[in-house]
Scaffold this motif. Structure first.
Motif, short mmCIF file in Angstrom:
data_model
loop_
_atom_site.label_atom_id
_atom_site.label_comp_id
_atom_site.label_asym_id
_atom_site.label_seq_id
_atom_site.Cartn_x
_atom_site.Cartn_y
_atom_site.Cartn_z
N ALA A 24 0.83 -1.22 0.00
CA ALA A 24 0.00 0.00 0.00
C ALA A 24 0.85 1.26 0.00
N SER A 25 1.85 1.32 0.87
CA SER A 25 2.66 2.54 0.95
C SER A 25 3.55 2.72 -0.28
N VAL A 26 4.11 1.64 -0.81
CA VAL A 26 4.98 1.76 -1.98
C VAL A 26 4.16 2.14 -3.21
N SER A 27 2.99 1.55 -3.38
CA SER A 27 2.16 1.91 -4.52
C SER A 27 1.68 3.36 -4.41
N ALA A 28 1.36 3.82 -3.20
CA ALA A 28 0.96 5.21 -3.00
C ALA A 28 2.12 6.17 -3.29
N GLU A 29 3.33 5.73 -3.03
CA GLU A 29 4.52 6.54 -3.31
C GLU A 29 4.79 6.63 -4.81
N LEU A 30 4.58 5.55 -5.55
CA LEU A 30 4.88 5.51 -6.99
C LEU A 30 3.77 6.09 -7.87
N TYR A 31 2.54 5.98 -7.43
CA TYR A 31 1.38 6.41 -8.22
C TYR A 31 1.48 7.84 -8.75
N PRO A 32 1.76 8.84 -7.91
CA PRO A 32 1.76 10.22 -8.43
C PRO A 32 2.78 10.44 -9.54
N GLY A 33 3.96 9.90 -9.40
CA GLY A 33 4.99 10.08 -10.42
C GLY A 33 4.62 9.42 -11.74
N MET A 34 4.00 8.26 -11.66
CA MET A 34 3.59 7.58 -12.88
C MET A 34 2.48 8.36 -13.59
N MET A 35 1.54 8.88 -12.81
CA MET A 35 0.45 9.64 -13.42
C MET A 35 0.95 10.96 -14.01
N THR A 36 1.91 11.59 -13.34
CA THR A 36 2.51 12.82 -13.87
C THR A 36 3.20 12.53 -15.20
N GLU A 37 3.89 11.39 -15.26
CA GLU A 37 4.57 11.02 -16.50
C GLU A 37 3.57 10.76 -17.62
N VAL A 38 2.46 10.11 -17.31
CA VAL A 38 1.42 9.87 -18.31
C VAL A 38 0.95 11.21 -18.89
N GLU A 39 0.71 12.18 -18.02
CA GLU A 39 0.25 13.49 -18.48
C GLU A 39 1.34 14.23 -19.24
N ASP A 40 2.55 14.30 -18.67
CA ASP A 40 3.63 15.06 -19.29
C ASP A 40 4.05 14.52 -20.65
N LEU A 41 4.05 13.21 -20.80
CA LEU A 41 4.47 12.59 -22.05
C LEU A 41 3.31 12.27 -22.98
N ARG A 42 2.10 12.67 -22.53
CA ARG A 42 0.87 12.44 -23.30
C ARG A 42 0.70 10.97 -23.69
N LEU A 43 0.87 10.12 -22.70
CA LEU A 43 0.66 8.69 -22.90
C LEU A 43 -0.81 8.37 -22.70
N THR A 44 -1.27 7.28 -23.29
CA THR A 44 -2.67 6.89 -23.18
C THR A 44 -2.78 5.65 -22.30
N VAL A 45 -3.51 5.78 -21.20
CA VAL A 45 -3.74 4.64 -20.31
C VAL A 45 -4.62 3.64 -21.04
N ALA A 46 -4.25 2.35 -20.95
CA ALA A 46 -4.93 1.31 -21.72
C ALA A 46 -5.48 0.18 -20.86
N GLY A 47 -5.62 0.41 -19.56
CA GLY A 47 -6.16 -0.65 -18.70
C GLY A 47 -5.96 -0.31 -17.24
#
Length: 152
Positions: A24-47
């Motif tokens: 729980a704590s590690v996923s909560a730590e990694l989630y924001p950075g991954m979502m920022t990268e999706v937005e910044d690099l204009r990636l499309t979430v697929a699942g």
């Protein structure tokens, strides 16, 4: 228990060696950075978010290899800070858990492991959690698919 073949997919990923109680704590730590990268690099979430474990222990103290994965459409190029991985399909025993995280092991993992052990199937060592409906850490309801890879 259902026997399924998973889809192949491209994922943004980060791996850690952790204990079950750290997920729980590690996923909560990694989630924001991954979502920022999706937005910044204009990636499309697929699942939905997927957690992959190798040799998942039966206790909360043993370290194991864990990976958080966010499925995305394959980008033409990738220069981000996470690992871009292609996950090949696997054959897995699958079950849906509907309920809280507190009952994920007793009502989700436990019955599925018992059913696999009674069958002719052999565990491959890989397991996955797919978060089809995540409603936050304190919620009493989630829809989580549990998959155990099966040896061929």
């Amino acid at each position: 228990m259902n026997i399924v073949e998973t889809q192949d997919m491209w994922v943004l990923s980060a791996a850690r060696r952790i204990r079950i109680r750290d997920v729980a704590s590690v996923s909560a730590e990694l989630y924001p950075g991954m979502m920022t990268e999706v937005e910044d690099l204009r990636l499309t979430v697929a699942g939905p978010w997927t957690f992959i474990s190798n040799d998942l222990p039966r206790d909360g103290k043993t370290l194991f290899d864990w990976r958080i994965c966010l499925p995305i459409e394959r980008p033409l190029a990738y220069s981000g800070g996470f690992e871009l991985m292609h996950l090949e399909p696997i054959i897995a025993a699958s079950a849906l858990h509907r309920g809280s995280l507190r009952t994920l092991f007793s009502k989700g993992y436990g019955p599925l492991v018992s059913e696999i052990e009674r069958s002719r199937h052999v565990f491959s060592g890989e397991s996955r959690e797919i978060y089809h409906d995540w409603r936050g850490p304190g919620s009493s309801y989630h829809l989580i698919e549990i998959q155990f890879g099966l040896a061929r």
